[in-house]
Motif scaffolding. Structure first.
Motif, mmCIF file in Angstrom:
data_model
loop_
_atom_site.group_PDB
_atom_site.id
_atom_site.type_symbol
_atom_site.label_atom_id
_atom_site.label_comp_id
_atom_site.label_asym_id
_atom_site.label_seq_id
_atom_site.Cartn_x
_atom_site.Cartn_y
_atom_site.Cartn_z
ATOM 1 N N TRP A 136 0.830 -1.203 0.000
ATOM 2 C CA TRP A 136 0.000 0.000 0.000
ATOM 3 C C TRP A 136 0.867 1.257 0.000
ATOM 4 O O TRP A 136 0.426 2.313 -0.469
ATOM 5 C CB TRP A 136 -0.974 0.000 1.174
ATOM 6 N N HIS A 137 2.096 1.157 0.528
ATOM 7 C CA HIS A 137 3.042 2.260 0.379
ATOM 8 C C HIS A 137 3.443 2.418 -1.084
ATOM 9 O O HIS A 137 3.483 3.528 -1.617
ATOM 10 C CB HIS A 137 4.279 2.010 1.251
ATOM 11 N N LEU A 138 3.713 1.296 -1.744
ATOM 12 C CA LEU A 138 4.056 1.356 -3.169
ATOM 13 C C LEU A 138 2.896 1.884 -4.004
ATOM 14 O O LEU A 138 3.110 2.549 -5.015
ATOM 15 C CB LEU A 138 4.463 -0.023 -3.671
ATOM 16 N N ALA A 139 1.671 1.578 -3.586
ATOM 17 C CA ALA A 139 0.503 2.098 -4.302
ATOM 18 C C ALA A 139 0.528 3.620 -4.319
ATOM 19 O O ALA A 139 0.292 4.250 -5.358
ATOM 20 C CB ALA A 139 -0.781 1.589 -3.647
ATOM 21 N N LEU A 140 0.834 4.224 -3.169
ATOM 22 C CA LEU A 140 0.886 5.684 -3.077
ATOM 23 C C LEU A 140 2.133 6.244 -3.758
ATOM 24 O O LEU A 140 2.036 7.133 -4.610
ATOM 25 C CB LEU A 140 0.866 6.109 -1.612
ATOM 26 N N LEU A 187 5.179 13.633 -9.337
ATOM 27 C CA LEU A 187 5.494 14.151 -8.016
ATOM 28 C C LEU A 187 6.617 13.328 -7.403
ATOM 29 O O LEU A 187 6.867 12.191 -7.815
ATOM 30 C CB LEU A 187 4.281 14.106 -7.086
ATOM 31 N N GLU A 188 7.278 13.894 -6.401
ATOM 32 C CA GLU A 188 8.236 13.107 -5.647
ATOM 33 C C GLU A 188 7.492 12.009 -4.891
ATOM 34 O O GLU A 188 6.386 12.247 -4.392
ATOM 35 C CB GLU A 188 9.010 13.986 -4.660
ATOM 36 N N PRO A 189 8.073 10.814 -4.802
ATOM 37 C CA PRO A 189 7.374 9.706 -4.130
ATOM 38 C C PRO A 189 7.042 9.972 -2.663
ATOM 39 O O PRO A 189 6.168 9.307 -2.116
ATOM 40 C CB PRO A 189 8.364 8.541 -4.270
ATOM 41 N N ASP A 190 7.743 10.934 -2.038
ATOM 42 C CA ASP A 190 7.454 11.274 -0.644
ATOM 43 C C ASP A 190 6.725 12.616 -0.525
ATOM 44 O O ASP A 190 6.734 13.243 0.533
ATOM 45 C CB ASP A 190 8.740 11.284 0.180
ATOM 46 N N ALA A 191 6.078 13.046 -1.591
ATOM 47 C CA ALA A 191 5.307 14.293 -1.530
ATOM 48 C C ALA A 191 4.180 14.181 -0.516
ATOM 49 O O ALA A 191 3.724 15.186 0.046
ATOM 50 C CB ALA A 191 4.754 14.642 -2.909
ATOM 51 N N ILE A 192 3.700 12.949 -0.297
ATOM 52 C CA ILE A 192 2.810 12.636 0.826
ATOM 53 C C ILE A 192 3.593 11.677 1.705
ATOM 54 O O ILE A 192 3.976 10.597 1.259
ATOM 55 C CB ILE A 192 1.485 12.008 0.358
ATOM 56 N N ARG A 193 3.878 12.068 2.942
ATOM 57 C CA ARG A 193 4.758 11.297 3.814
ATOM 58 C C ARG A 193 4.092 10.020 4.302
ATOM 59 O O ARG A 193 2.923 10.031 4.701
ATOM 60 C CB ARG A 193 5.189 12.138 5.026
ATOM 61 N N LEU A 253 7.233 -5.494 -9.366
ATOM 62 C CA LEU A 253 7.249 -4.652 -8.172
ATOM 63 C C LEU A 253 8.664 -4.203 -7.841
ATOM 64 O O LEU A 253 8.868 -3.101 -7.321
ATOM 65 C CB LEU A 253 6.631 -5.397 -6.990
ATOM 66 N N GLY A 254 9.638 -5.034 -8.142
ATOM 67 C CA GLY A 254 11.020 -4.604 -7.976
ATOM 68 C C GLY A 254 11.329 -3.382 -8.829
ATOM 69 O O GLY A 254 12.037 -2.464 -8.391
ATOM 70 N N GLU A 255 10.787 -3.347 -10.030
ATOM 71 C CA GLU A 255 10.986 -2.195 -10.910
ATOM 72 C C GLU A 255 10.346 -0.939 -10.312
ATOM 73 O O GLU A 255 10.922 0.156 -10.381
ATOM 74 C CB GLU A 255 10.392 -2.486 -12.290
ATOM 75 N N VAL A 256 9.153 -1.088 -9.700
ATOM 76 C CA VAL A 256 8.497 0.054 -9.063
ATOM 77 C C VAL A 256 9.321 0.538 -7.869
ATOM 78 O O VAL A 256 9.526 1.742 -7.681
ATOM 79 C CB VAL A 256 7.065 -0.317 -8.621
ATOM 80 N N GLY A 296 12.842 4.856 -5.568
ATOM 81 C CA GLY A 296 14.003 5.086 -4.721
ATOM 82 C C GLY A 296 14.005 4.343 -3.404
ATOM 83 O O GLY A 296 14.704 4.748 -2.465
ATOM 84 N N LEU A 297 13.281 3.228 -3.300
ATOM 85 C CA LEU A 297 13.219 2.476 -2.052
ATOM 86 C C LEU A 297 14.095 1.221 -2.062
ATOM 87 O O LEU A 297 14.220 0.543 -1.034
ATOM 88 C CB LEU A 297 11.776 2.066 -1.750
ATOM 89 N N ALA A 298 14.694 0.901 -3.202
ATOM 90 C CA ALA A 298 15.491 -0.331 -3.291
ATOM 91 C C ALA A 298 16.756 -0.215 -2.449
ATOM 92 O O ALA A 298 17.389 0.848 -2.390
ATOM 93 C CB ALA A 298 15.848 -0.614 -4.744
ATOM 94 N N GLN A 299 17.108 -1.334 -1.800
ATOM 95 C CA GLN A 299 18.317 -1.392 -0.968
ATOM 96 C C GLN A 299 19.260 -2.460 -1.506
ATOM 97 O O GLN A 299 18.819 -3.479 -1.976
ATOM 98 C CB GLN A 299 17.940 -1.716 0.478
#
Length: 325
Positions: free
Chosen positions: A164-168, A177-183, A314-317, A322-325
């Motif tokens: 659900w985080h990836l959904a947002l 938008l930046e992926p963290d535009a909504i925290r 989902l790995g591509e998303v 910018g969440l890949a580690q």
């Protein structure tokens, strides 16, 4: 892939699933209690589906199926408990789409290859929900605010890097938008996130629309969007992101019943066959209808391939936001 899987008729899906399970060797039944692990908290969609299925397996096989919510570690705790159990059929559980996300964000080395998929239980597109007293009455208004005031709004629905985080984050990224535009505020599942939404602790929640259906119908929450290409039958007026967003962004989660890797085929196909019969029942159809969800199913081979495909996409998303580690 999601549209094809989630919208075909239940009859066709069940027929396909039954073909793989119809083997003469599928004669295993438990002779003592089974532990059914749910990696997420009580009250959410995974928990509801799991408890219903476990109760019907208990009735079918005449042995207790004890549902245990093993939360923690952003889904790692429960999924690890399933994967590391003895593959003897006495520990199974709800392996969810997070098995395809946790390793990408560096939470664990656990992947879909560490489990034995037994049956598809649900496919659930995400939503965008706000409290009924929210200032926002449309997704465009919400996104405009986030664009002009990045970081001002908060959202929740599951763990950091969870589906659900990836959904947002994916939607924000797709819309420029930046992926963290909504925290993002992590939670142990949809149920606590929805409680926070109604209490005013967060501004937005992005769980499955089926998980928020009761709050929407009660007037406690407002559904701004359904991240899918076709409407939910129970809430047909919720706008579709496939139609309202320039990007056409959609995203869905899934729930399976799975066991540890290395489960004997006789045990695995016995579970698949039993769950196929449950999914074909009127009782299961009525349960799904009560949640505004469709009856879905896949054969074990199809489900394994589906999980592998989801891991890649989902790995591509995750890398894109910018969440890949």
């Amino acid at each position: 892939m999601l549209k094809k899987t989630s919208l075909v008729t239940a009859t066709a899906l069940i027929a396909g699933a039954g073909a793989a399970a119809a083997q003469d060797s599928c004669d295993w039944t438990p002779d003592r209690a089974v532990t059914y692990i749910v990696p997420w908290g009580a009250g959410g969609g995974t928990d509801a589906n799991s408890r219903k299925l476990a109760s019907m397996l208990e009735e079918k096989w005449g042995q207790p199926f004890n549902v245990v919510n093993r939360t923690g570690g952003n889904g790692v705790t429960g999924h690890s408990a399933i994967a590391r159990a003895d593959p003897d059929g006495y520990t199974v559980g709800s392996v969810t789409v997070e098995i395809n996300t946790m390793h990408w964000v560096g939470l664990t080395d656990l992947t879909y290859e560490d489990v034995t998929p037994l049956a598809l239980v649900d496919i659930v597109p995400a939503s965008v929900l706000v409290a009924d007293d929210s200032q926002f009455d449309s997704l465009s208004g919400l996104l405009d605010h986030a664009r002009e005031n990045p970081g001002d709004l908060t959202a929740s629905g599951t763990s950091q890097g969870g589906i659900w985080h990836l959904a947002l984050a994916g939607m924000l990224n797709a819309e420029g938008l930046e992926p963290d535009a909504i925290r993002w505020i992590p939670s142990q599942g949809a149920a606590p996130a929805l409680q926070e939404l109604i209490a005013g602790g967060v501004d937005v929640a992005t769980p499955a629309l089926s998980e928020g259906k009761g709050l929407v119908e009660a007037g406690d929450a407002r559904a701004l969007a359904y991240m899918h290409s076709e409407p939910m039958e129970a809430l047909p007026d919720v706008p579709l992101t496939a139609e309202t967003l320039d990007s056409g962004w959609t995203l869905a989660a899934y729930i399976t019943t799975s066991g540890p890797a290395g489960m004997p085929d006789n045990v695995a196909c016995s579970y698949a066959q039993a769950i196929d019969e449950i999914i074909a029942s009127d009782e299961w159809a009525e349960f799904k209808a009560s949640r505004g969800a469709e009856v879905v199913s896949m054969s074990r081979d199809e489900l394994s391939a589906y999980m592998a495909e989801k891991d890649e996409t989902l790995g591509e998303v995750i890398e894109a936001v910018g969440l890949a580690q």
